[in-house]
Motif scaffolding. Structure first.
Motif, PDB file in Angstrom:
ATOM      1  N   ALA A  55      32.623  31.666  32.706  1.00  0.00           N
ATOM      2  CA  ALA A  55      33.885  32.300  32.318  1.00  0.00           C
ATOM      3  C   ALA A  55      34.871  32.291  33.469  1.00  0.00           C
ATOM      4  O   ALA A  55      34.493  32.257  34.645  1.00  0.00           O
ATOM      5  CB  ALA A  55      33.641  33.741  31.856  1.00  0.00           C
ATOM      6  N   LEU A  56      36.145  32.326  33.104  1.00  0.00           N
ATOM      7  CA  LEU A  56      37.242  32.512  34.049  1.00  0.00           C
ATOM      8  C   LEU A  56      37.833  33.898  33.828  1.00  0.00           C
ATOM      9  O   LEU A  56      38.028  34.319  32.684  1.00  0.00           O
ATOM     10  CB  LEU A  56      38.326  31.447  33.851  1.00  0.00           C
ATOM     11  CG  LEU A  56      37.927  30.001  34.103  1.00  0.00           C
ATOM     12  CD1 LEU A  56      39.099  29.073  33.754  1.00  0.00           C
ATOM     13  CD2 LEU A  56      37.504  29.801  35.552  1.00  0.00           C
ATOM     14  N   LEU A  57      38.120  34.609  34.910  1.00  0.00           N
ATOM     15  CA  LEU A  57      38.710  35.939  34.844  1.00  0.00           C
ATOM     16  C   LEU A  57      40.081  35.943  35.498  1.00  0.00           C
ATOM     17  O   LEU A  57      40.279  35.317  36.545  1.00  0.00           O
ATOM     18  CB  LEU A  57      37.820  36.958  35.575  1.00  0.00           C
ATOM     19  CG  LEU A  57      36.335  37.023  35.250  1.00  0.00           C
ATOM     20  CD1 LEU A  57      35.671  38.125  36.070  1.00  0.00           C
ATOM     21  CD2 LEU A  57      36.107  37.236  33.767  1.00  0.00           C
ATOM     22  N   SER A  58      41.003  36.666  34.891  1.00  0.00           N
ATOM     23  CA  SER A  58      42.299  36.947  35.512  1.00  0.00           C
ATOM     24  C   SER A  58      42.380  38.446  35.748  1.00  0.00           C
ATOM     25  O   SER A  58      42.134  39.232  34.824  1.00  0.00           O
ATOM     26  CB  SER A  58      43.448  36.501  34.596  1.00  0.00           C
ATOM     27  OG  SER A  58      43.386  35.117  34.337  1.00  0.00           O
ATOM     28  N   PHE A  59      42.692  38.846  36.978  1.00  0.00           N
ATOM     29  CA  PHE A  59      42.769  40.256  37.336  1.00  0.00           C
ATOM     30  C   PHE A  59      44.214  40.724  37.343  1.00  0.00           C
ATOM     31  O   PHE A  59      45.139  39.944  37.620  1.00  0.00           O
ATOM     32  CB  PHE A  59      42.144  40.492  38.718  1.00  0.00           C
ATOM     33  CG  PHE A  59      40.656  40.293  38.774  1.00  0.00           C
ATOM     34  CD1 PHE A  59      39.797  41.374  38.677  1.00  0.00           C
ATOM     35  CD2 PHE A  59      40.114  39.024  38.920  1.00  0.00           C
ATOM     36  CE1 PHE A  59      38.420  41.196  38.723  1.00  0.00           C
ATOM     37  CE2 PHE A  59      38.738  38.831  38.968  1.00  0.00           C
ATOM     38  CZ  PHE A  59      37.891  39.926  38.872  1.00  0.00           C
ATOM     39  N   ASP A  60      44.407  42.011  37.059  1.00  0.00           N
ATOM     40  CA  ASP A  60      45.752  42.592  37.117  1.00  0.00           C
ATOM     41  C   ASP A  60      46.369  42.437  38.503  1.00  0.00           C
ATOM     42  O   ASP A  60      47.593  42.362  38.639  1.00  0.00           O
ATOM     43  CB  ASP A  60      45.695  44.087  36.758  1.00  0.00           C
ATOM     44  CG  ASP A  60      45.494  44.326  35.275  1.00  0.00           C
ATOM     45  OD1 ASP A  60      45.795  43.416  34.472  1.00  0.00           O
ATOM     46  OD2 ASP A  60      45.038  45.430  34.909  1.00  0.00           O
ATOM     47  N   SER A  61      45.529  42.380  39.531  1.00  0.00           N
ATOM     48  CA  SER A  61      46.011  42.280  40.910  1.00  0.00           C
ATOM     49  C   SER A  61      46.569  40.907  41.252  1.00  0.00           C
ATOM     50  O   SER A  61      47.186  40.734  42.299  1.00  0.00           O
ATOM     51  CB  SER A  61      44.856  42.587  41.867  1.00  0.00           C
ATOM     52  OG  SER A  61      43.837  41.598  41.743  1.00  0.00           O
ATOM     53  N   GLY A  62      46.329  39.922  40.370  1.00  0.00           N
ATOM     54  CA  GLY A  62      46.721  38.552  40.665  1.00  0.00           C
ATOM     55  C   GLY A  62      45.565  37.705  41.133  1.00  0.00           C
ATOM     56  O   GLY A  62      45.687  36.475  41.238  1.00  0.00           O
ATOM     57  N   ALA A  63      44.422  38.324  41.417  1.00  0.00           N
ATOM     58  CA  ALA A  63      43.236  37.572  41.791  1.00  0.00           C
ATOM     59  C   ALA A  63      42.684  36.847  40.562  1.00  0.00           C
ATOM     60  O   ALA A  63      42.980  37.195  39.417  1.00  0.00           O
ATOM     61  CB  ALA A  63      42.170  38.510  42.370  1.00  0.00           C
ATOM     62  N   VAL A  64      41.876  35.820  40.819  1.00  0.00           N
ATOM     63  CA  VAL A  64      41.208  35.095  39.752  1.00  0.00           C
ATOM     64  C   VAL A  64      39.709  35.103  40.033  1.00  0.00           C
ATOM     65  O   VAL A  64      39.281  35.380  41.161  1.00  0.00           O
ATOM     66  CB  VAL A  64      41.712  33.646  39.631  1.00  0.00           C
ATOM     67  CG1 VAL A  64      43.182  33.633  39.206  1.00  0.00           C
ATOM     68  CG2 VAL A  64      41.530  32.886  40.948  1.00  0.00           C
ATOM     69  N   GLY A  65      38.911  34.793  39.005  1.00  0.00           N
ATOM     70  CA  GLY A  65      37.475  34.851  39.208  1.00  0.00           C
ATOM     71  C   GLY A  65      36.712  33.909  38.310  1.00  0.00           C
ATOM     72  O   GLY A  65      37.239  33.414  37.308  1.00  0.00           O
ATOM     73  N   THR A  66      35.479  33.665  38.692  1.00  0.00           N
ATOM     74  CA  THR A  66      34.552  32.891  37.877  1.00  0.00           C
ATOM     75  C   THR A  66      33.292  33.713  37.638  1.00  0.00           C
ATOM     76  O   THR A  66      32.904  34.538  38.465  1.00  0.00           O
ATOM     77  CB  THR A  66      34.150  31.576  38.558  1.00  0.00           C
ATOM     78  OG1 THR A  66      33.518  31.863  39.814  1.00  0.00           O
ATOM     79  CG2 THR A  66      35.367  30.693  38.787  1.00  0.00           C
ATOM     80  N   VAL A  67      32.686  33.471  36.496  1.00  0.00           N
ATOM     81  CA  VAL A  67      31.427  34.110  36.132  1.00  0.00           C
ATOM     82  C   VAL A  67      30.452  33.019  35.723  1.00  0.00           C
ATOM     83  O   VAL A  67      30.802  32.138  34.932  1.00  0.00           O
ATOM     84  CB  VAL A  67      31.618  35.099  34.963  1.00  0.00           C
ATOM     85  CG1 VAL A  67      30.275  35.515  34.373  1.00  0.00           C
ATOM     86  CG2 VAL A  67      32.390  36.319  35.423  1.00  0.00           C
TER      87      VAL A  67
END
Length: 323
Positions: free
Chosen positions: A215-227
């Protein structure tokens, strides 16, 4: 209804005598100021051995357990069994500790959350990683250096309980297992705004929990992530997360923390047993103390649960989902 505590000892009950319930029961029984007053399980005979070990009675059902003078109750049941138990505790006015995940989906958890707010009951959940001193140190790093990239991973085997292999009973690996590191992702990088996920379906007969999820994540802070999550291995390979920040990086597991800055890499191990600390923290609340920093109440756990369920939903539908 459960009666308020009147003495110096904290009186607790336990629902669920499986592996997790046994762990909590032994921990609670080891505290010098706690009395475990009864154990119950829906499976006939399941609580007998544990109750005999602790020297406490087996109680016929949850309602009879909650009718005793309790300061709190520990609900240690599989994901599919949540909902009615928490609502029964709310009706009885008994504060409760509940193991993660809160349910297989969000509807039951949302209903319980509303009931908890209406009753004003203290609650706690089984996110024991939050009690680690290494997690507190990682949080300090991420507060001082803005997170930009999060990589959350759980690569493991299928756990032994039969219910785990069925999505309608466990919620799947992301909901039941990966939720620990998703909780830390929220803690270190902020709230998740949107998820997009795909899954490799099960290749094992009798198991409909996916072999793997990404999965790809988008954070409210502007950071991005992978799962990344997988349950097709013979044993645990990796479970933790890495956070890349402005000028620093954090690599965190349940047993280690590595912080890398311009000065080099610093490796440390936790000095706190999170599995003991999570129970101790709620006992202290029941005794009238202030909640520990790491204590995750039901409302906070629900925020993490929404993210996990959103990933599972996105993997199933192929659509982006906002938790």
């Amino acid at each position: 209804m459960g009666e308020p505590r009147t003495g110096s000892r904290v009186r607790v009950g336990l629902v669920g005598a499986g592996g997790v319930g046994v762990r909590h029961a032994r921990t609670l029984a080891g505290f010098p100021d706690v009395d475990v007053v009864g154990v119950t399980d829906v499976v006939p005979g399941a609580a007998d051995e544990l109750a005999a070990e602790l020297g406490v009675p087996v109680v016929a059902d949850v309602d009879r357990l909650l009718a005793q003078p309790l300061d709190g109750v520990w609900l240690c049941v599989p994901p599919f069994a949540h909902g009615a138990l928490e609502l029964a505790a709310v009706r009885a006015g008994v504060p409760f500790f509940v193991e993660k995940p809160l349910a297989t989906g969000v509807e039951v958890a949302e209903e319980v959350a509303r009931a908890v707010v209406g009753a004003g009951l203290p609650t706690a959940t089984g996110y024991h990683w939050r009690h680690l001193d290494t997690v507190a140190a990682a949080r300090a790093v991420c507060a001082a250096h803005r997170p930009r990239l999060v990589d959350a991973t759980w690569l493991d085997r299928v756990p032994p309980p039969a219910w785990w292999s069925r999505r309608e009973r466990s919620g799947g690996q992301v909901v039941e297992q990966l939720t620990h590191v998703l909780d830390l992702a929220r803690l270190l990088a902020g709230e998740v705004a949107e998820v997009r996920a795909v899954a490799a379906p099960s290749t094992v007969e009798g198991r409909d929990v996916d072999d793997a999820t990404a999965a790809l994540l988008s954070f409210d802070s502007g950071a991005v992530g992978t799962v990344t999550a997988a349950c097709s291995l013979p044993g645990k390979l990796a479970a933790g997360l890495a956070v890349v920040c402005d000028g620093a990086a954090v690599e965190l597991t349940e047993t280690s923390l590595t912080v890398t800055t311009a000065a080099g890499a610093d490796l440390s191990q936790p000095r706190v047993d999170g599995r003991t600390a999570v129970d101790r923290a709620f006992v202290d609340v029941l005794a009238g103390g202030a909640p520990a920093t790491g204590l995750v109440d039901y409302a906070e756990a629900l925020r993490t649960h929404r993210v996990a369920v959103a990933i599972a939903e996105s993997a199933r539908t192929g659509d982006a989902v906002r938790p």
